[in-house]
Design an enzyme around this catalytic site. Structure first.
Site, PDB file in Angstrom:
ATOM      1  N   CYS A   1       0.841  -1.193   0.000  1.00 35.50           N
ATOM      2  CA  CYS A   1       0.000   0.000   0.000  1.00 35.50           C
ATOM      3  C   CYS A   1       0.884   1.254   0.000  1.00 35.50           C
ATOM      4  O   CYS A   1       1.494   1.559  -1.021  1.00 35.50           O
ATOM      5  CB  CYS A   1      -0.979  -0.044   1.169  1.00 35.50           C
ATOM      6  SG  CYS A   1      -2.498   0.853   0.812  1.00 35.50           S
TER       7      CYS A   1
ATOM      8  N   HIS B   1      -3.688  -5.214   0.522  1.00 30.61           N
ATOM      9  CA  HIS B   1      -3.112  -5.730   1.778  1.00 30.61           C
ATOM     10  C   HIS B   1      -3.184  -7.259   1.840  1.00 30.61           C
ATOM     11  O   HIS B   1      -4.117  -7.815   2.416  1.00 30.61           O
ATOM     12  CB  HIS B   1      -3.871  -5.147   2.973  1.00 30.61           C
ATOM     13  CG  HIS B   1      -3.627  -3.690   3.173  1.00 30.61           C
ATOM     14  ND1 HIS B   1      -2.562  -3.213   3.896  1.00 30.61           N
ATOM     15  CD2 HIS B   1      -4.298  -2.615   2.727  1.00 30.61           C
ATOM     16  CE1 HIS B   1      -2.591  -1.890   3.896  1.00 30.61           C
ATOM     17  NE2 HIS B   1      -3.639  -1.500   3.190  1.00 30.61           N
TER      18      HIS B   1
ATOM     19  N   GLU C   1      -1.541  -9.172   3.637  1.00 27.43           N
ATOM     20  CA  GLU C   1      -1.291  -9.692   4.988  1.00 27.43           C
ATOM     21  C   GLU C   1      -2.564 -10.149   5.696  1.00 27.43           C
ATOM     22  O   GLU C   1      -2.526 -11.017   6.560  1.00 27.43           O
ATOM     23  CB  GLU C   1      -0.554  -8.653   5.844  1.00 27.43           C
ATOM     24  CG  GLU C   1      -1.345  -7.407   6.235  1.00 27.43           C
ATOM     25  CD  GLU C   1      -1.267  -6.265   5.222  1.00 27.43           C
ATOM     26  OE1 GLU C   1      -0.987  -6.531   4.042  1.00 27.43           O
ATOM     27  OE2 GLU C   1      -1.492  -5.101   5.623  1.00 27.43           O
TER      28      GLU C   1
HETATM   29  N1  GLN Z   1      -1.997   6.797   2.687  1.00 25.90           N
HETATM   30  C1  GLN Z   1      -2.073   6.042   1.492  1.00 25.90           C
HETATM   31  C2  GLN Z   1      -3.425   6.157   0.813  1.00 25.90           C
HETATM   32  O1  GLN Z   1      -4.371   6.572   1.391  1.00 25.90           O
HETATM   33  C3  GLN Z   1      -1.750   4.596   1.753  1.00 25.90           C
HETATM   34  C4  GLN Z   1      -2.755   3.903   2.608  1.00 25.90           C
HETATM   35  C5  GLN Z   1      -2.249   2.613   3.171  1.00 25.90           C
HETATM   36  O2  GLN Z   1      -1.063   2.336   3.148  1.00 25.90           O
HETATM   37  N2  GLN Z   1      -3.125   1.805   3.744  1.00 25.90           N
HETATM   38  O3  GLN Z   1      -3.553   5.840  -0.333  1.00 25.90           O
END
Ligand code: GLN
Length: 542
Positions: A383, A509, A511
């Site tokens: 992310c 994600h 994970e």
């Molecule tokens: N802050 C970034 C976004 O909003 C990444 C979010 C995250 O890593 N969950 O896109």
């Protein structure tokens, strides 16, 4: 058979109630039963989405996009209970639902009260999960500690359910603390008090899980049983496990927890099948092959803030028959003027940059990605960690010095990561969070496609910003290659460094879907690459 097990906590918080509930769930599943898990959080927040990782640890995201307590992550790792919005209940939601009904006039002018309206709604929410066909056992973990004002309505609902469904259908499990005082003496008094408090509310616990630093001697167990009116065999010693928390189901099983629970509920079930857990523990404690993974993030000092990432790395280790050692590196340390990045990162076999919000520490993450890219160190960006790959590559390969995400530099000259509405060729998409499961298309010939071995995958998202389509082609041509896109090809889902031993970022994600007995393929591949890199380094040093 639709039976219920409620897990409450006494004496103090942080006794590991979530892992205890999840372990019991895994044992019941190992005996062939179909288990559902529910977490009740007595706080007034409607969900965990707005809570700081500092206060609350990781936010666990479900397929349907619920932002929940990290205990749902424990449930996902220990059991195969489906998890959605239905499995996470907070005081905030219950009140919101009751007030909504009141506004709709559904209480027909009656006074709306905690008992029966709030308690009824709690019971409805629990039974909506547990009364479904095919469900054998529903384990409901009540957050907080017995005696808290906030948890009272939930405990009252538990009392009512025991009364309504009968003792043979509902089990009360209480997790409590047996502290050790000077000269190693174990004290049962706090447990006696907490059980007394529970009984005052009208709940007699059937099973006690007694947390203590060491196994409880038999005479102490008998004493606790006598004082609390619990059967001897139902006083379980939940002593501290030094090795890995995946040993906890085995520890409980050795003491007959599953047998006792099934006996009390009058259920006949098959024998426990625990070979998967045994293998997990054996690799995590027995393997002398250690892989060191540097996790570079900003909430590093709090051990639970990247809980699922940490666990998924361990799972990747298990799949590679090696033990993963996590080296947590505060990204802000890398930013210091006198920081020696090569020294700070030199000892790790792989670098992972996890998700995050806000600009603090991002420059350090960019330095970590640069170090990994230019030194051939396996890198996994999740992310924000993938967005960091874009920023790093734009700055140092494309030469766009001020390239940044508009999250951190709103009016910068090179918004390489931005909100969709800020990108010229996509309109009216809105700047809301992408939450929950969605599909990605993995492109032929990429590393990610070969890792998953298929074209379409479904993973969970929790982010607002996207790789800018304005820069996509430029990045691809210069060597930051798109490995995955949304199903309609419109957004970047994954990027990789093709000329590198292992450099890969994903916008989702993975994970959240990894299990100790079944590592997520990306974590398996990443830890495998890190192990190979570590072996290469050692070979070179010899
Ligand atoms: N802050 C970034 C976004 O909003 C990444 C979010 C995250 O890593 N969950 O896109």
């Amino acid at each position: 058979m639709n039976k219920y097990i409620f897990v409450t906590g006494g004496v103090c918080s942080s006794l590991g109630k979530g892992v205890a509930a999840a372990s019991l769930g895994s044992l019941l599943e190992s005996r062939g039963l179909s288990v559902r898990m529910i977490k009740v959080d007595p706080y007034i927040n409607v969900d965990a989405g707005t809570m700081s990782p500092y206060q609350h640890g990781e936010v666990y995201v479900t397929d349907d996009g619920a932002e929940t307590d990290l205990d749902l992550g424990n449930y996902a790792r220990f059991t195969s209970s489906p998890l959605s919005r239905d499995n996470s209940i907070t005081t905030g939601q219950i009140y919101q639902e009751v007030i909504q009904r009141e506004r709709e006039g559904r209480y027909l002018g009656r006074t709306v009260q905690v008992i029966p309206h709030i308690t009824d709604r709690i019971k409805q929410r629990v039974r909506a999960v547990g009364d479904q066909e095919g469900v054998d056992m529903t384990i409901v973990e009540i957050g907080g500690t017995v005696g808290d004002i906030e948890s009272f309505p939930f405990l009252e609902a538990v009392r009512q359910m025991i009364h309504e469904l009968g003792k043979s259908n509902v089990l009360a499990v209480h997790v409590t603390l047996i502290p050790e005082v000077a000269n190693g003496e174990l004290k049962t008094k706090p447990t006696q008090h907490s059980v007394k408090e529970l009984r005052e509310i009208g709940i007699q616990p059937d099973i006690l899980l007694c947390r203590a630093p060491v196994p409880l001697p038999d005479d102490l167990r008998r004493k606790i049983a006598l004082f609390t009116n619990v059967e001897n065999e139902a006083v379980i010693s939940a002593y501290d496990i030094q090795s890995t928390l995946y040993e906890i189901p085995l520890m409980y099983h050795r003491q007959g927890l599953d047998d006792t629970a099934l006996k009390l509920l009058g259920v006949d079930a098959g024998d426990a099948e625990l070979s998967g857990w045994e293998r997990v523990v054996q690799v995590m404690t027995g393997s002398d092959h250690v892989v060191r993974i540097g996790v570079v993030g900003k909430y590093i000092e709090l051990s639970d803030s990247y809980k699922s990432v940490d666990e998924a790395l361990y799972h990747g280790g298990i799949a590679n028959d090696c033990r993963v050692e996590l080296v947590k590196i505060d990204s802000e340390r890398l930013e210091k003027p006198d920081a020696d990045v090569a020294e700070l990162l030199g000892g790790v076999d792989g670098i992972l940059v996890p998700g995050g919000f806000g600009g603090r520490g991002v420059r350090g993450m960019v330095l970590a990605a640069q170090y990994a890219r230019t030194n051939g160190v396996p890198y996994f960006g999740i992310c924000l960690g993938m967005q960091v790959m874009v920023i790093e590559f734009s700055r140092f390969v494309l030469g766009l010095e001020d390239a940044d995400s508009t999250e951190f530099t709103p009016d910068g000259p090179h918004p390489v990561v931005s909100l969709l509405e800020e990108q010229v060729d996509v309109k009216n998409y809105g700047g809301t969070m992408r939450l929950g499961a969605s599909r990605s298309r993995l492109l032929p010939g990429t590393r990610i496609r070969s890792i998953y071995g298929r074209e379409i995958v479904e993973e969970r998202h929790r982010h607002r910003y996207e790789v800018s389509n304005v820069y996509r082609q430029q990045l691809n041509e210069a060597g930051l290659v798109t490995g995955g896109v949304t199903e309609d090809y419109s957004l970047v889902e994954s990027l990789e460094w093709p000329e590198h031993p292992w450099g890969l970022g994903v916008q989702f994600h993975p994970e959240f879907k990894s299990k100790p007995v079944e590592s997520h393929p990306l974590f398996r591949a990443f830890v495998g690459a890190a192990a190979a890199h570590g072996a290469g380094r050692q070979g070179a040093a010899e």
